[in-house]
Write a protein that holds these residues in place. Structure first.
Motif: not given
Ligand code: FAD
Length: 462
Positions: A222-223, A251-256, A262-264, A296-298
């Motif tokens: 989720f966003d 609660l995730q903050q994943l790097p690009p 991509e959505p995460l 959901p985002l995914m």
């Protein structure tokens, strides 16, 4: 020449002598093979005086006897996922050369060398429709995981993974090779399941495999903007779940980076992980309220082969410098949700890559058939923070992790599991083990390691 130089020369001489007494390859700093001690957690300062590239149990025994005779210390490493600092006065035994895995489908068991990762066991067991009780990351080492108890994506269904160990092959602090079962050396069988490397170096383990070819699971993402709705729904939803169902939330903050969908990437998201056995239609029905918590985002949840169990958490594979903190929660109430959101939710300024809750209970809460040194069976949830110690965040991650734990302190039991947030801090043992367990582990260590060879890292000694 200073006293330190004299001591250093004596140590260098001793380490050179290692080569003549140990039949395995020995690598000193700068020599080929030494790099095998570089840990998965690149933040751990692993700089032993020598690395023994053990390929057989007698290599380990020779190293331990050598160290015991000279008052040196020995530590052990497979992948370095749980690495702690190692100083040049310590010899490191690398077990990566003992990674054989043999599956016996008749007895539904596997014999696993100390250097094997869960991925190897998953690969070897899958053709027989059998499943090892691995953790969230198949790249983690089997023995390091099991000696720390082992909490996997099916923990509520089967209990701790170490509850399903049949035997260990062990090198004690006196360099003795023992086969440890519930009947033979029952004291060690108790202590090895939870006591990490306190009681010696395990060279192989025999474990149960479960007849699980598929599971219903994956993750719903989720966003971050929906974090409050998702976390409050998850908190209520967990209360009604049967023990065939397992869940965690991150609660995730994943790097690009490559591999991050991509959505995460580059934003705050919430992952609700789900792993269910039994009736898959029922598992889908049970998940429905959670799926409806927000848009959901995914959504990757479906029927998956057990060999894909690593996809549920999708933990990082490549080595990286990380800082972990961890505590156990006795409960997770609506007020705890708000406290967590205030430090790790949207707008909180969180610098953690992951703040994760795993639901316990179910089979984990019951004592196994053969009791072990793993405690805290009554904890309801694990809480962990994982932060990347990259230059732009390194200064902020540990302090923020401490703030997350402080915010959740009213719900914390104060306890920790042996595998999470490893630490050589002297206060660690009291958080991981009850007083009796500490006493018995220390007494067993005195008995089986009288010279104190295993004093480096997360060990329990008097
Ligand atoms: C990405 C990631 C995901 C994880 N997921 C989970 C999870 O789902 N559940 C869980 O419970 N834990 C989990 N962990 C923690 C992990 O189980 C521990 O860090 C474990 O100790 C790693 O074992 P290793 O052999 O891979 O690491 P290493 O750093 O090589 O070993 C860590 C420690 O294990 C002990 N050890 C290793 N080999 C031996 C041996 N042969 N004999 C005796 N002791 C030994 C030693 O104390 C050693 O210091 C995770 C860690 C990471 C980084």
């Amino acid at each position: 020449m200073t006293v330190t130089d004299v001591a250093r020369d004596g140590l260098d001489d001793a380490l050179l002598a290692l080569r003549s007494e140990v039949s395995a390859p020995v690598a000193l700093p700068g020599e080929a093979g030494y790099e095998r001690c570089m840990p998965w957690n690149a933040a751990a300062a692993v700089a032993p005086g020598a690395v023994v590239l053990a390929a057989a149990p007698h290599h380990v025994a020779e190293t331990v006897r050598f160290a015991a005779n000279r008052g040196l210390q020995v530590t052990v490493q497979a992948t370095g996922h749980g690495a702690l600092g190692v100083t040049p006065d310590t010899i490191l035994v690398s077990t990566t050369g003992m990674a054989a895995v043999t599956v016996d489908p008749m007895s539904r068991s596997a014999r696993v060398g100390a250097g094997a990762t869960w991925q190897r066991v998953l690969d070897a067991a899958a053709p027989f429709g059998l499943a090892p009780l691995c953790g969230s990351a198949p790249s983690v080492g089997v023995v390091g995981f099991l000696t720390g108890g082992g909490i996997g994506p099916l923990v509520r269904t089967f209990g701790a993974s170490s509850d399903h160990v049949r035997s260990f092959e062990l090198v004690t602090g006196e360099g003795e090779l023992l086969t440890v079962t519930p009947q033979d050396h029952a004291d060690l069988f108790w202590g090895l399941r939870g006591g990490k490397a306190t009681l010696g170096i395990v060279t192989a383990v025999e474990i149960d495999l479960k007849p699980v070819a598929e599971f219903y699971g994956g993750a719903v993402f989720f966003d971050g903007a929906d974090a409050a709705a998702v976390l409050h729904t998850w908190q209520r939803w967990c209360a009604g779940l049967p023990e065939t169902v397992n869940t965690s939330l991150a609660l995730q903050q994943l790097p690009p980076l490559p591999g991050v969908p991509e959505p995460l990437a580059g934003r705050l998201t919430v992952a609700v992980r789900y792993t269910a056995l039994g009736d898959f239609a029922e598992a889908e029905r049970l998940l429905a309220p959670m799926r409806a918590a927000a848009v959901p985002l995914m959504d990757t949840v479906g029927v998956l082969p057990y060999a894909a169990i690593g996809a549920v958490h999708a933990d990082p594979v490549d080595p990286m410098p990380v800082h972990e903190e961890h505590t156990l929660l006795g409960s997770f109430t609506p007020e705890a949700v708000d406290a967590l959101l205030s430090v790790a939710g949207p707008g909180s300024g969180s610098v953690q890559a992951i703040v994760e809750l795993r639901m316990l209970g179910g089979a984990f809460a019951r004592e196994p058939r053969h009791r072990s040194a793993l405690g805290h069976r009554d904890a309801a949830f694990t809480l962990a923070t994982i932060g990347a110690l990259i230059p732009e965040l390194a200064g902020a991650v540990p302090a923020h992790a401490a703030a997350v734990l402080a915010a959740l302190a009213p719900w914390s039991t104060g306890g920790q599991l042996p595998n999470f947030a490893p630490s050589a801090d002297p206060g660690r043992a009291a958080r991981v083990y009850g007083e009796d367990t500490r006493h018995w582990l220390a007494a067993l260590a005195d008995r089986y390691d009288p010279a104190g060879v295993f004093r480096t890292g997360q060990v329990v000694r008097a």
